[in-house]
Design an enzyme around this catalytic site. Structure first.
Site, PDB file in Angstrom:
ATOM      1  N   PHE A  81      35.637  42.414  51.089  1.00 50.21           N
ATOM      2  CA  PHE A  81      35.247  41.901  49.768  1.00 50.21           C
ATOM      3  C   PHE A  81      34.557  40.562  49.955  1.00 50.21           C
ATOM      4  O   PHE A  81      35.091  39.667  50.612  1.00 50.21           O
ATOM      5  CB  PHE A  81      36.472  41.722  48.862  1.00 50.21           C
ATOM      6  CG  PHE A  81      36.112  41.232  47.476  1.00 50.21           C
ATOM      7  CD1 PHE A  81      35.596  42.104  46.535  1.00 50.21           C
ATOM      8  CD2 PHE A  81      36.286  39.901  47.127  1.00 50.21           C
ATOM      9  CE1 PHE A  81      35.249  41.659  45.258  1.00 50.21           C
ATOM     10  CE2 PHE A  81      35.939  39.443  45.849  1.00 50.21           C
ATOM     11  CZ  PHE A  81      35.427  40.322  44.922  1.00 50.21           C
ATOM     12  N   ASP A 134      34.165  34.922  56.427  1.00 47.66           N
ATOM     13  CA  ASP A 134      34.476  34.690  55.014  1.00 47.66           C
ATOM     14  C   ASP A 134      35.946  34.279  54.957  1.00 47.66           C
ATOM     15  O   ASP A 134      36.838  35.125  55.041  1.00 47.66           O
ATOM     16  CB  ASP A 134      34.206  35.964  54.207  1.00 47.66           C
ATOM     17  CG  ASP A 134      34.595  35.806  52.735  1.00 47.66           C
ATOM     18  OD1 ASP A 134      35.266  34.816  52.390  1.00 47.66           O
ATOM     19  OD2 ASP A 134      34.230  36.692  51.931  1.00 47.66           O
ATOM     20  N   LYS A 149      37.834  29.316  46.675  1.00 50.15           N
ATOM     21  CA  LYS A 149      39.232  29.395  46.230  1.00 50.15           C
ATOM     22  C   LYS A 149      40.020  28.093  46.499  1.00 50.15           C
ATOM     23  O   LYS A 149      39.909  27.160  45.741  1.00 50.15           O
ATOM     24  CB  LYS A 149      39.914  30.624  46.836  1.00 50.15           C
ATOM     25  CG  LYS A 149      39.313  31.932  46.302  1.00 50.15           C
ATOM     26  CD  LYS A 149      40.233  33.124  46.425  1.00 50.15           C
ATOM     27  CE  LYS A 149      39.744  34.285  45.575  1.00 50.15           C
ATOM     28  NZ  LYS A 149      38.956  35.286  46.277  1.00 50.15           N
TER      29      LYS A 149
HETATM   30  C1  LIG Z   1      37.571  35.820  46.016  1.00 48.74           C
HETATM   31  C2  LIG Z   1      36.746  36.173  47.187  1.00 48.74           C
HETATM   32  C3  LIG Z   1      35.340  36.150  47.129  1.00 48.74           C
HETATM   33  C4  LIG Z   1      34.590  35.865  45.860  1.00 48.74           C
HETATM   34  O1  LIG Z   1      34.850  34.587  45.345  1.00 48.74           O
HETATM   35  P1  LIG Z   1      34.472  34.253  43.818  1.00 48.74           P
HETATM   36  O2  LIG Z   1      34.846  32.806  43.691  1.00 48.74           O
HETATM   37  O3  LIG Z   1      35.265  35.165  42.954  1.00 48.74           O
HETATM   38  O4  LIG Z   1      33.023  34.462  43.664  1.00 48.74           O
HETATM   39  C5  LIG Z   1      34.641  36.438  48.285  1.00 48.74           C
HETATM   40  N1  LIG Z   1      35.274  36.733  49.427  1.00 48.74           N
HETATM   41  C6  LIG Z   1      36.625  36.755  49.521  1.00 48.74           C
HETATM   42  C7  LIG Z   1      37.269  37.062  50.830  1.00 48.74           C
HETATM   43  C8  LIG Z   1      37.398  36.490  48.394  1.00 48.74           C
HETATM   44  O5  LIG Z   1      38.729  36.558  48.476  1.00 48.74           O
END
Ligand SMILES: *Cc1c(COP(=O)(O)O)cnc(C)c1O
Length: 394
Positions: free
Chosen positions: A129, A214, A243
């Protein structure tokens, strides 16, 4: 439920009006134990007095000017981030999606200015994701993410996590970068193996591909190191964070080694709000607190105890749970029953947890949760599991 909102979310009905540390208070006067932290965002819990102070001080001074001018707070946070990581420079965003987008754009520009524009493909993992933009749903490719949103962007290729042969085979003359989450979050708290991550680094070194991590969910102290890749000792070329870095204030960043960022020259990328003084002041405070060695040691110690107690819960409730996995305070309970049943039984005990793919219930408490609070999470989870057990035998 409000019909004036686009119905993008299946929301639980409670409305929170106040928070304090690991606790939330709703409009009915109920007190909730927060083991979700706004999906790994509130690393210092709710209404941390240190963050409240810097936010209000900064709010009285300067909110926004634009990236047309130098921004002192942005430069300070960039310096703090680069001092504590592999990175030489930072591009700030408002969200995780934008941080991943910046990472992919940076990798493509890197090959563009090197005179190899055909090297534009990004390899990602199944079940990953990276956000909800068209680019990042094309990158992750999950069925639920992409349904109805075609045409998707070309230039992404997916392989299974922890399969080093598959990724080695996928790399070819068109590969620009490999982008992975060291612990897949939405995908169900699936940690990448140390040998796999080390293998990705070697593969990238051998082929020239850039390694993009990521760490939006697994970074910022969540696994007990400031960033999850520090457990393996490898360094990425580019890393997306968000986050936790804002502690609840919208802030993301794309960190890069010097060579990786070379393609991003003035005018090639930008953001109106990204890196504004308010967000960066808060980010610096969060980083100062979380990066302290004692803070991270405390996270590791608490995480060890939580893990042990959750193992015990799993062992005593074999009809409900199959396994606990994850790292630090980023844990996933793999359920035999629908994960949503466990989450809802938790709600009846004023416990907040977070769903993930594959019938996984995520435990993502604030990093400041006390050992007693984490014990209480286990007690409430066990009680929730007991209720489901009793129901299924009825
Ligand atoms: C939450 C998340 C995203 C997206 O972040 P947003 O602030 O919702 O755009 C991307 N990669 C990972 C691994 C995430 O947990």
């Amino acid at each position: 439920m409000s019909f004036n909102l686009v119905q993008a979310y299946a929301r639980a009905p409670m409305v929170f009006e106040r928070g304090e540390g690991s606790w939330l208070f709703d409009t009915q006067g109920e007190k909730w134990l927060d083991a979700g932290a706004g999906i790994a965002v509130n690393v210092l819990g709710h209404a941390d007095p240190r963050l409240v102070r810097v936010l209000t001080e900064q709010a009285g001074r300067l909110w926004h000017t634009s990236n047309l001018y130098r921004i002192a707070e942005q430069e300070r946070l960039a310096q703090a981030l680069t001092e504590r990581t592999f990175a030489a420079s930072v591009f700030f965003t408002n969200s995780g999606t934008e941080a991943c987008e910046a990472a992919v754009k940076m990798a493509r520009r890197y090959w563009h200015i090197k005179g190899s524009p055909e090297r534009n493909e990004i390899i990602t993992l199944n079940a990953s994701f990276h956000g909800r933009s068209l680019g990042m749903i094309s990158a992750a490719g999950g069925e639920k993410l992409i349904d109805g949103f075609s045409p998707l962007l070309p230039g992404f290729r997916r392989v299974d996590a922890n399969d080093s042969d598959a990724v080695a085979e996928a790399v070819d003359a068109n590969t620009a970068a490999i982008m992975v989450e060291p612990v897949l979050g939405e995908g169900g708290i699936l940690p990448l193996e140390d040998w796999y991550l080390a293998g990705l680094r070697e593969l990238c070194d051998r082929t020239g591909c850039l390694l993009i991590l990521d760490e939006i969910q697994c970074g910022m102290g969540r696994t007990g190191k400031l960033f999850a890749h520090e457990w393996t000792g490898i360094e990425p070329d580019i890393m997306a964070i968000a986050k936790g870095i804002g502690g609840g204030f919208p802030l993301g960043a794309c960190l890069a080694k010097a060579h990786a960022a070379e393609g991003i020259s003035p005018g090639t990328h930008g953001s109106t709000y990204g890196g504004n003084p308010l967000a960066c002041r808060i980010g610096r405070e969060v980083l100062d607190i979380v990066a302290e060695p004692e803070f991270l040691a405390d996270v590791r110690e608490k995480a060890g105890r939580l893990r042990q107690r959750l193992e015990a819960v799993v062992a005593t409730r074999p009809d409900i749970f199959t396994e606990i996995r994850g790292s630090g305070l980023m844990l996933g309970l793999v359920c035999k029953v629908p994960g949503s049943d466990v989450i809802e039984a938790g709600y009846r005990r004023n416990l907040l947890t977070v769903p993930a793919s594959g019938n996984v219930v995520r435990i993502l408490p604030p990093l400041t949760a006390t050992p007693d609070e984490l014990d209480e999470v286990c007690l409430r989870l066990d009680s929730a599991a007991a209720e489901i057990e009793a129901g299924s035998h009825a």
